[in-house]
Design a protein around this motif. Structure first.
Motif, PDB file in Angstrom:
ATOM      1  N   GLN A 105      30.123 -76.287  20.048  1.00 32.28           N
ATOM      2  CA  GLN A 105      28.720 -76.691  20.073  1.00 32.28           C
ATOM      3  C   GLN A 105      28.545 -78.098  20.638  1.00 32.28           C
ATOM      4  OE1 GLN A 105      26.966 -76.816  16.179  1.00 32.28           O
ATOM      5  NE2 GLN A 105      24.885 -76.612  16.962  1.00 32.28           N
ATOM      6  N   GLU A 108      28.577 -78.165  24.500  1.00 29.88           N
ATOM      7  CA  GLU A 108      27.665 -77.277  25.227  1.00 29.88           C
ATOM      8  C   GLU A 108      27.048 -77.975  26.440  1.00 29.88           C
ATOM      9  OE1 GLU A 108      23.573 -74.698  24.320  1.00 29.88           O
ATOM     10  OE2 GLU A 108      24.655 -75.700  22.694  1.00 29.88           O
ATOM     11  N   VAL A 138      29.560 -72.327  16.975  1.00 28.44           N
ATOM     12  CA  VAL A 138      28.965 -73.270  16.020  1.00 28.44           C
ATOM     13  C   VAL A 138      29.888 -73.369  14.810  1.00 28.44           C
ATOM     14  CG1 VAL A 138      26.923 -73.786  14.628  1.00 28.44           C
ATOM     15  CG2 VAL A 138      26.662 -72.561  16.793  1.00 28.44           C
TER      16      VAL A 138
END
Length: 293
Positions: A105, A108, A138
């Protein structure tokens, strides 16, 4: 109380890492080995590190797929910030090679910028990233797997590998006392020598066993393996259509159809590849004259 001796723990650790490079130069070697295969690949999956590669390959194997036979290369790039350089290296391969990836995450935005800079897309949202074949974990893949397997099953897995006492010792440390069990487990996986690599395989196997493979991982495999039906550059001889069907239990509930111009020897190759799959995976395979030229 866990009483497994050191010799047995080492044996289990080596079993979990069988087939993978490890040690101080492991990241560099793994990247070089993978990149040497991309020119003949049908699909290339970019992941941040070796543990991610182990997880993806273990999941594919558990779903009855042979990545080598299907010319799918899982390439650990040595960290998210290498993504721009690697995508630039892969761009000349053209659209016939399916590109995909998996990232944490926190990385990203790095992946998004890399895709834009290399001219391979302009994703501004996570959904647009996924349309390009790139999926976000995540907070990372280990966290996804811990959630999928569940803390009770993970602790039992630690015990089975002789790591239960070490984990419970970490739980008692002042810095980690009182934290959520999943956070403690994530810290434990990242703190030991090669532990993250070992448990990448073990956690994926556990998730497959309970049918709880994390969405980013299952979506990645679905996208890549859907495209991997185009295997060959065989000489042109006759029009055929190849169709295979997979049941819902495979995790890839979809009919793949590829209408292309191929020769009889390639049809035999397809048959041999499919014959090697578990019966529960491939339920039908038909070869019929194509209705279009």
């Amino acid at each position: 109380m866990n009483t497994m001796d050191a010799a047995n723990r080492r044996k289990l650790a080596l079993q979990a890492l069988k087939g993978y490079v490890h040690g101080p130069e492991a990241s560099t070697k793994a990247t070089a080995l993978a990149m040497a295969k991309v020119d003949s690949a049908a699909a290339v999956v970019l992941v941040e590190g070796i543990s991610d590669r182990i997880a993806v390959e273990t999941a594919a194997m558990g779903l009855g797929r042979d990545l080598e036979a299907e010319r799918v290369v899982i390439a650990p790039i040595g960290g998210a910030h290498a993504i721009g350089r690697v995508l630039t290296r892969l761009r000349p391969l053209g659209p016939q090679v399916r590109l995909a990836g998996l990232c944490d995450q926190n990385e990203e935005e790095v992946f998004r910028r890399g895709l834009i800079a290399s001219g391979l897309g302009a994703p501004h949202t996570r959904a647009q990233l996924e349309q390009l074949g790139f999926h976000v974990c995540v907070a990372d893949l280990e966290d996804e797997l811990l959630r999928a397997v569940g803390t009770a099953h993970v602790e039992a897995l630690f015990d089975s590998q002789g790591d239960g006492d070490s984990f419970r010792s970490l739980q008692k440390q002042p810095a980690w006392r009182g934290h959520e069990t999943q956070a403690q487990m994530r810290r434990f996986l990242g703190s030991g020598s090669r532990r993250k690599l070992r448990y990448a395989r073990l956690l994926v196997e556990a998730a497959l066993g309970t049918g709880t493979l994390p969405r980013p991982l299952s979506a990645l495999l679905h996208a890549v393996l859907s495209a991997a039906i185009s295997w060959s550059h065989a000489p042109i001889a006759q029009d055929q259509e190849i169709v295979t069907r997979t049941p819902a239990t495979s995790g890839l509930d979809q009919t793949f159809a590829c209408r292309c111009t191929i020769c009889p020897s390639f049809i035999d190759k397809v048959r041999s590849v499919l014959a090697a799959k578990p019966r529960s995976w491939v339920t039908t395979m038909t070869v019929v004259p194509s209705s279009t030229s």
